[in-house]
Enzyme design. Structure first.
Site, mmCIF file in Angstrom:
data_model
loop_
_atom_site.group_PDB
_atom_site.id
_atom_site.type_symbol
_atom_site.label_atom_id
_atom_site.label_comp_id
_atom_site.label_asym_id
_atom_site.label_seq_id
_atom_site.Cartn_x
_atom_site.Cartn_y
_atom_site.Cartn_z
ATOM 1 N N HIS A 134 0.862 -1.180 0.000
ATOM 2 C CA HIS A 134 0.000 0.000 0.000
ATOM 3 C C HIS A 134 0.898 1.230 0.000
ATOM 4 O O HIS A 134 2.016 1.200 0.514
ATOM 5 C CB HIS A 134 -0.868 -0.037 1.259
ATOM 6 C CG HIS A 134 -1.953 0.988 1.323
ATOM 7 N ND1 HIS A 134 -1.705 2.313 1.626
ATOM 8 C CD2 HIS A 134 -3.302 0.888 1.159
ATOM 9 C CE1 HIS A 134 -2.844 2.979 1.645
ATOM 10 N NE2 HIS A 134 -3.827 2.147 1.352
ATOM 11 N N ASP A 211 3.048 -4.080 8.066
ATOM 12 C CA ASP A 211 1.775 -3.395 7.908
ATOM 13 C C ASP A 211 0.699 -4.472 8.019
ATOM 14 O O ASP A 211 0.477 -5.244 7.090
ATOM 15 C CB ASP A 211 1.710 -2.693 6.555
ATOM 16 C CG ASP A 211 0.362 -2.028 6.297
ATOM 17 O OD1 ASP A 211 -0.533 -2.114 7.167
ATOM 18 O OD2 ASP A 211 0.192 -1.429 5.221
ATOM 19 N N GLN A 214 -4.431 -5.402 7.034
ATOM 20 C CA GLN A 214 -5.326 -6.380 6.416
ATOM 21 C C GLN A 214 -5.271 -7.746 7.102
ATOM 22 O O GLN A 214 -6.009 -8.651 6.703
ATOM 23 C CB GLN A 214 -4.968 -6.547 4.933
ATOM 24 C CG GLN A 214 -5.103 -5.289 4.105
ATOM 25 C CD GLN A 214 -6.546 -4.888 3.869
ATOM 26 O OE1 GLN A 214 -7.453 -5.719 3.941
ATOM 27 N NE2 GLN A 214 -6.778 -3.622 3.570
ATOM 28 N N LYS A 237 -10.791 -0.756 9.768
ATOM 29 C CA LYS A 237 -10.918 -2.001 9.014
ATOM 30 C C LYS A 237 -11.307 -3.177 9.904
ATOM 31 O O LYS A 237 -11.504 -4.286 9.402
ATOM 32 C CB LYS A 237 -9.606 -2.313 8.285
ATOM 33 C CG LYS A 237 -9.193 -1.273 7.250
ATOM 34 C CD LYS A 237 -7.914 -1.683 6.548
ATOM 35 C CE LYS A 237 -7.333 -0.556 5.699
ATOM 36 N NZ LYS A 237 -8.191 -0.186 4.568
ATOM 37 N N CYS A 378 -4.644 2.174 -3.797
ATOM 38 C CA CYS A 378 -3.433 2.724 -3.162
ATOM 39 C C CYS A 378 -2.270 1.750 -3.269
ATOM 40 O O CYS A 378 -1.444 1.639 -2.359
ATOM 41 C CB CYS A 378 -3.687 3.107 -1.713
ATOM 42 S SG CYS A 378 -4.867 4.452 -1.522
#
Length: 420
Positions: A134, A211, A214, A237, A378
């Protein structure tokens, strides 16, 4: 495919928006949780109640409301620390989103205020990311390289949408200071082999950041078991509110890092010519924090814990399997990402021959009430790697059903007929 004992219909009743009708009487089919998830009543009401009955600034007042607000805010930190297996609550830093968490860590490297050798960065040093990131995990490191003269390098992505580890030993060397990669791709759905990357990083003496925007919402994640140095994720999220994110970092590293922002609450004492700083995590939480949002994220963690993250993961695995099978029946559909369930989550990105994703998304919404994401999500470098400008992305969560995937497929058949 039949549903397991996971009671998705009961869960759906907790999310008010899922029962609404769109203009024209269309039911909402929300398949865009990879972008932002919907919120259950339990989160909405917790935030409403705090605003209505308990709100005050935190850590600043001796009165009852101040004490109640501070207790609720810090209780949320405890919940989040437990949710991700943090060894200490003090390792959980509230940020406004994952982007800020990633920027916070990038700021520390090459900063003259940081005298720890692990954060020294200059010409000849290297930063490693990947082609599937991202933009939030690309741009901060580009800026860092520009500031310091360090070199930015990256893992490639295979045709199957996997992290290309074929050159791991050549990419990660004694010059590497930090590796920052996605735990799970927001486009491909790929879950990356963290252990393999971490093992090489430790050989080279590099730090590792994930990261996890997700992955934390969709899988059981234990930061201590992962063994990495930093993890970033975001509230919106994971059935929580926007405006709140989390940086987890190993305590000794956070203690060595300089503050990212200056202001109230992050200080110990201030003189006109110098300041000393509060202990972690407050050293990184300057000014009035997102109080109600943090409390809302604590409620979101309560909700997900009540469902059980193993159950969430299993349900999404069913949906991914069903979705992969269903999309295969569409002629001219190209899946971008792994075509199997191995090391992947419930995010399916694809193209349709001769049809721009923006047209796909518009028709799905207008005719069928199906909300998907279209564009480069993104992650423009990833799309360039596959030679495409954009994809259509359907992303599943705990409240989605196989019937909603059927609605998506019907809509895609309709799209193809429109452009036939």
């Amino acid at each position: 495919m039949t549903q397991t004992s996971f009671d998705v219909e009961r869960i759906r009743k907790d999310f008010p928006v899922l029962s609404r009708e769109l203009p024209g009487g269309r039911p909402l089919v929300y398949l865009d949780s990879g972008n932002s998830s919907q919120k259950p009543t339990q989160v909405i009401e917790t935030m409403r109640e705090h605003l209505a009955l308990h709100y005050s600034n935190v850590g600043r007042a001796m009165h009852a409301l101040g004490a109640e607000s501070t207790e609720a805010y810090e209780s949320a930190r405890d919940k989040i620390a437990a949710f991700v297996g943090a060894p200490s609550r003090d390792e959980v830093v509230f940020t406004k989103n994952a982007s800020e968490a990633l920027n916070l860590v990038a700021y520390s490297f090459g900063n003259p205020a940081n005298t720890d050798d692990r954060f020294r960065l200059g010409p000849g040093d290297e930063i490693v990311i990947s082609e599937m990131e991202h933009h939030s995990n690309i741009v901060p490191w580009q800026l860092l390289a520009q500031r310091t003269g360090a070199t930015l390098r990256w893992f490639g992505v295979t045709d199957e949408g996997r992290l290309d580890l074929s050159g791991l030993d050549d990419l990660v060397t004694e010059r590497t200071k930090i590796i920052s990669i996605a735990h799970q791709s927001n486009v491909l759905g790929t879950v990356n082999p963290v252990a393999d990357v971490l093992a090489r990083a430790r050989q080279a003496g590099a730090l590792v950041m994930l990261d996890a925007s997700q992955s934390v919402p969709h899988h059981p994640v234990d930061v201590a078991a992962l063994g990495v140095d930093f993890v970033a994720f975001t509230g919106h999220k994971m059935v929580g509110p926007s405006g709140i994110g989390v940086l987890w970092g190993r305590g000794e590293l956070l203690e060595a890092m300089p503050p990212f922002l200056g202001g109230g609450e992050m200080i110990e004492a201030v003189w006109m010519d110098r300041s000393t700083y509060a202990p972690i995590p407050h050293k990184f939480e300057a000014g009035t924090p997102p109080i109600v949002e943090a409390i809302g994220l604590g409620a979101a963690v309560d909700y997900l814990s009540g469902v059980g993250m193993a159950a969430v993961e299993a349900h999404e695995r069913e949906l991914a399997a069903y979705g992969l099978d269903a999309l295969r029946e569409l002629p001219g559909l190209r899946l971008i990402g792994p075509d199997s369930l191995e090391m992947r989550g419930g995010t399916l990105a694809f193209t349709l021959d001769g049809i721009h994703p923006h047209d796909v998304g518009q028709i799905l919404d207008d005719a069928f009430g199906v909300a998907v994401r279209v564009g480069h999500h993104c992650a423009r470098p990833l799309h360039l790697r596959f030679g495409i400008p954009a994809t259509t992305r359907a992303s599943f969560y705990l409240y989605n059903t196989t019937g909603e995937i059927d609605a998506l497929v019907r809509g895609l058949h309709h799209v193809q007929k429109v452009f036939a």
